[in-house]
Design a protein around this motif. Structure first.
Motif, PDB file in Angstrom:
ATOM      1  N   ILE A  15       3.765   0.622  -5.580  1.00 14.08           N
ATOM      2  CA  ILE A  15       2.690   0.597  -7.061  1.00 14.08           C
ATOM      3  C   ILE A  15       1.076   0.463  -6.339  1.00 14.08           C
ATOM      4  O   ILE A  15       0.652   0.751  -7.094  1.00 14.08           O
ATOM      5  N   ARG A  37       2.061  -3.325   7.705  1.00 14.61           N
ATOM      6  CA  ARG A  37       2.231  -4.158   8.941  1.00 14.61           C
ATOM      7  C   ARG A  37       2.587  -2.852   9.196  1.00 14.61           C
ATOM      8  O   ARG A  37       2.551  -3.241  11.047  1.00 14.61           O
ATOM      9  N   TYR A  58      -2.436  -8.238   8.194  1.00 12.12           N
ATOM     10  CA  TYR A  58      -2.986  -8.949   6.496  1.00 12.12           C
ATOM     11  C   TYR A  58      -4.222  -9.717   6.159  1.00 12.12           C
ATOM     12  O   TYR A  58      -5.511  -9.777   6.203  1.00 12.12           O
ATOM     13  N   ALA A  73       0.142  -6.567  -3.157  1.00  8.89           N
ATOM     14  CA  ALA A  73       1.361  -5.655  -3.909  1.00  8.89           C
ATOM     15  C   ALA A  73       2.490  -5.323  -3.012  1.00  8.89           C
ATOM     16  O   ALA A  73       3.327  -5.047  -2.408  1.00  8.89           O
ATOM     17  N   THR A  75       6.913  -7.258  -1.750  1.00  7.62           N
ATOM     18  CA  THR A  75       6.962  -7.197  -2.616  1.00  7.62           C
ATOM     19  C   THR A  75       7.427  -8.889  -3.263  1.00  7.62           C
ATOM     20  O   THR A  75       6.672 -10.389  -2.899  1.00  7.62           O
ATOM     21  N   HIS A  79       4.849 -12.849  -2.539  1.00  9.82           N
ATOM     22  CA  HIS A  79       3.531 -13.280  -3.926  1.00  9.82           C
ATOM     23  C   HIS A  79       3.132 -14.445  -3.286  1.00  9.82           C
ATOM     24  O   HIS A  79       1.693 -14.601  -3.022  1.00  9.82           O
ATOM     25  N   PRO A  98       6.555 -10.392 -10.713  1.00 13.20           N
ATOM     26  CA  PRO A  98       6.500 -11.635 -11.014  1.00 13.20           C
ATOM     27  C   PRO A  98       5.269 -12.892  -9.740  1.00 13.20           C
ATOM     28  O   PRO A  98       5.354 -12.523  -8.675  1.00 13.20           O
ATOM     29  N   ALA A 123      -1.157 -10.002 -12.108  1.00 12.03           N
ATOM     30  CA  ALA A 123      -0.967  -8.663 -11.904  1.00 12.03           C
ATOM     31  C   ALA A 123      -0.673  -7.509 -13.215  1.00 12.03           C
ATOM     32  O   ALA A 123       0.591  -6.978 -12.776  1.00 12.03           O
ATOM     33  N   TYR A 280      -4.404   1.041 -14.741  1.00 13.40           N
ATOM     34  CA  TYR A 280      -3.794  -0.271 -13.838  1.00 13.40           C
ATOM     35  C   TYR A 280      -5.411  -0.493 -13.779  1.00 13.40           C
ATOM     36  O   TYR A 280      -6.047  -1.323 -13.046  1.00 13.40           O
TER      37      TYR A 280
HETATM   38  N1  LIG Z   1       2.708  -3.762 -12.101  1.00 12.14           N
HETATM   39  C1  LIG Z   1       3.987  -2.882 -11.879  1.00 12.14           C
HETATM   40  O1  LIG Z   1       3.518  -1.529 -12.848  1.00 12.14           O
HETATM   41  C2  LIG Z   1       4.440  -2.305 -11.383  1.00 12.14           C
HETATM   42  C3  LIG Z   1       5.323  -1.450 -11.129  1.00 12.14           C
HETATM   43  C4  LIG Z   1       7.089  -1.685  -9.696  1.00 12.14           C
HETATM   44  C5  LIG Z   1       6.644  -2.809  -8.509  1.00 12.14           C
HETATM   45  N2  LIG Z   1       5.719  -3.821  -9.203  1.00 12.14           N
HETATM   46  C6  LIG Z   1       5.589  -4.959  -8.852  1.00 12.14           C
HETATM   47  O2  LIG Z   1       4.696  -4.536  -6.877  1.00 12.14           O
HETATM   48  C7  LIG Z   1       4.838  -5.549  -5.949  1.00 12.14           C
HETATM   49  C8  LIG Z   1       5.795  -4.263  -5.354  1.00 12.14           C
HETATM   50  O3  LIG Z   1       6.624  -3.662  -5.880  1.00 12.14           O
HETATM   51  P1  LIG Z   1       6.750  -1.914  -4.850  1.00 12.14           P
HETATM   52  O4  LIG Z   1       7.777  -0.847  -6.037  1.00 12.14           O
HETATM   53  O5  LIG Z   1       5.197  -1.444  -5.234  1.00 12.14           O
HETATM   54  O6  LIG Z   1       7.093  -2.234  -3.428  1.00 12.14           O
HETATM   55  P2  LIG Z   1       7.269  -1.482  -2.200  1.00 12.14           P
HETATM   56  O7  LIG Z   1       7.132   0.018  -2.607  1.00 12.14           O
HETATM   57  O8  LIG Z   1       9.382  -1.799  -2.312  1.00 12.14           O
HETATM   58  O9  LIG Z   1       7.346  -2.229  -0.815  1.00 12.14           O
HETATM   59  C9  LIG Z   1       5.878  -2.391  -1.255  1.00 12.14           C
HETATM   60  C10 LIG Z   1       5.260  -3.499  -0.174  1.00 12.14           C
HETATM   61  O10 LIG Z   1       5.859  -4.334   0.358  1.00 12.14           O
HETATM   62  C11 LIG Z   1       6.258  -4.641   1.345  1.00 12.14           C
HETATM   63  N3  LIG Z   1       7.209  -5.058   1.389  1.00 12.14           N
HETATM   64  C12 LIG Z   1       8.643  -3.889   1.381  1.00 12.14           C
HETATM   65  N4  LIG Z   1       9.537  -4.655   2.059  1.00 12.14           N
HETATM   66  C13 LIG Z   1       9.509  -5.742   2.934  1.00 12.14           C
HETATM   67  C14 LIG Z   1      10.080  -6.344   3.576  1.00 12.14           C
HETATM   68  N5  LIG Z   1      11.418  -6.338   3.233  1.00 12.14           N
HETATM   69  N6  LIG Z   1      10.080  -7.297   4.315  1.00 12.14           N
HETATM   70  C15 LIG Z   1       8.799  -7.137   4.101  1.00 12.14           C
HETATM   71  N7  LIG Z   1       7.279  -7.219   3.947  1.00 12.14           N
HETATM   72  C16 LIG Z   1       7.511  -5.840   2.224  1.00 12.14           C
HETATM   73  C17 LIG Z   1       5.410  -3.320   2.309  1.00 12.14           C
HETATM   74  O11 LIG Z   1       4.289  -3.399   2.699  1.00 12.14           O
HETATM   75  P3  LIG Z   1       3.843  -3.616   4.093  1.00 12.14           P
HETATM   76  O12 LIG Z   1       2.648  -2.144   4.073  1.00 12.14           O
HETATM   77  O13 LIG Z   1       3.146  -4.049   4.734  1.00 12.14           O
HETATM   78  O14 LIG Z   1       5.227  -3.119   5.408  1.00 12.14           O
HETATM   79  C18 LIG Z   1       5.420  -2.371   1.324  1.00 12.14           C
HETATM   80  O15 LIG Z   1       4.476  -1.621   1.360  1.00 12.14           O
HETATM   81  C19 LIG Z   1       6.307  -5.900  -6.941  1.00 12.14           C
HETATM   82  O16 LIG Z   1       6.084  -6.940  -6.648  1.00 12.14           O
HETATM   83  C20 LIG Z   1       6.933  -5.663  -8.214  1.00 12.14           C
HETATM   84  O17 LIG Z   1       7.864  -6.569  -9.233  1.00 12.14           O
HETATM   85  C21 LIG Z   1       4.830  -3.437 -10.447  1.00 12.14           C
END
Ligand SMILES: NC(=O)c1ccc[n+]([C@@H]2O[C@H](COP(=O)([O-])OP(=O)(O)OC[C@H]3O[C@@H](n4cnc5c(N)ncnc54)[C@H](OP(=O)(O)O)[C@@H]3O)[C@@H](O)[C@H]2O)c1
Length: 323
Positions: A15, A37, A58, A73, A75, A79, A98, A123, A280
């Protein structure tokens, strides 16, 4: 000259790409820093979106005195920790939905923002896009007459994988926190906090919710019927029904796509939508407008709404465990 703000991003995953795209059209937003990371990932993101600095920690990014505001952004499970870290460092925060894992955490985040006098906002991007505001304004201006019912769903197929974020209980997975939050917040935005909540839910093998249907009874006898699912493709529309017809935010309702009114005789009329950027940009613009005014809380996305939303989500998650 207009004041500009140096943005930093924590967790440049899926995201964060959309958010960075949104920042690109805002002249007040400086794409300044990104922290992951993995330095390689941070560097790649920095190059892709034209940020100035990349960090593999971070904490190190937060020590940069020039940084003004952080978009979190990571997981769902992270947050709370990351918001508290940013607020402690005196950096304004826009944190993904959330907002946290439960109401107690959101209360602590809000208390910290007040104690430090630092800006904080959830957000929930769809709440700040013009189509959502127009949807509500149309209802309040009497487009459907007296409103009675809100129907909304959000579902797509996310093939089961126990290690995927949305199926991993450790990462705060589940259809409710990930996509159910959109129908839930829209119902609350239109009709207010529900007075009663009924839930029927089916769990995935990891225990996170797979499909959940929710019934709200609001005051003034209004009802909301909501569903979220990772097992099937749903209509992904939002519709409010009243005595004179219905207003519909078309598929995908949480994005600015199409708004129409359907009269009881079946005649459908489109309502023109305002739209800029990928959507966004609106939440980022709201943050900067609040910072311009020296606010610690957004009037458009206030603490009270995030607190109410999390209290309702907590209740839904608890009831979903029963089935
Ligand atoms: N607003 C919207 O439209 C929207 C849409 C989708 C998701 N979201 C929200 O955005 C957030 C991220 O979602 P995403 O789909 O972007 O997630 P993602 O790509 O899977 O992960 C986002 C970041 O979280 C960290 N991360 C991932 N897995 C981890 C783990 N096992 N342990 C520790 N850190 C981890 C990583 O940071 P590093 O780069 O530092 O490793 C990664 O870059 C969620 O809260 C979701 O609810 C919002």
């Amino acid at each position: 000259m207009e004041k500009t703000y140096k943005w930093g991003i924590i967790g440049p995953g899926n995201i964060a790409n959309k958010f960075a795209e949104g920042l690109q059209i805002l002249p007040k937003a400086e794409r300044y820093a990104v922290a992951s990371r993995s330095l390689e990932k941070a560097e790649a993101f920095k190059a892709k979106y034209g940020f100035e600095k990349a960090f593999d920690s971070y904490e190190e990014m937060l020590k940069d005195p020039a940084l003004d505001v952080v978009y979190i952004a990571t997981t769902n499970n992270l947050h709370f920790e990351h918001t508290m870290m940013c607020l402690e460092a005196g950096k304004a925060v826009l944190c993904e939905k959330p907002f946290a894992s439960n109401l107690l955490q959101v209360k602590q985040m809000v208390d910290k923002a007040r104690e430090k006098q630092v800006f904080l906002m959830e957000a929930l991007w769809s709440r700040l896009i013009p189509s959502m505001m127009q949807f509500k304004a149309q209802m309040e201006n009497g487009a459907v007459g007296k409103p009675f019912l809100f129907q909304c769903d959000f579902g797509f197929i996310s093939p089961f994988d126990p290690y995927k974020r949305v199926y991993d209980p450790g990462l705060g997975g589940g259809s409710i926190p990930d996509i159910g939050i959109y129908p839930v917040f829209t119902a609350m935005y239109l009709f207010g906090k529900p007075e009663t909540i009924q839930v029927a839910s089916v769990p995935a093998p990891t225990g996170t919710d797979w499909t959940t249907s929710i019934l709200f009874k609001h005051k003034n006898k209004k009802i909301s019927m909501l569903t979220s699912s990772f097992e099937m493709v749903l209509e992904n529309e939002a519709r409010v029904y009243g005595e004179n017809g219905s207003l519909k935010l078309h598929r995908m309702f949480h994005m600015p796509v199409r708004l129409s009114f359907k009269a009881n005789d079946g005649k459908e009329t489109d309502i023109p939508l305002q739209m800029e950027g990928n959507g966004y940009n609106y939440e980022a613009a709201e943050v900067m407008e609040c910072l311009d005014k020296g606010l610690i809380e957004s009037p458009a996305m206030p603490f009270a709404f995030s607190l109410e939303l999390m209290s309702v989500l907590d209740e839904i998650v608890e009831k979903a465990k029963i089935g």
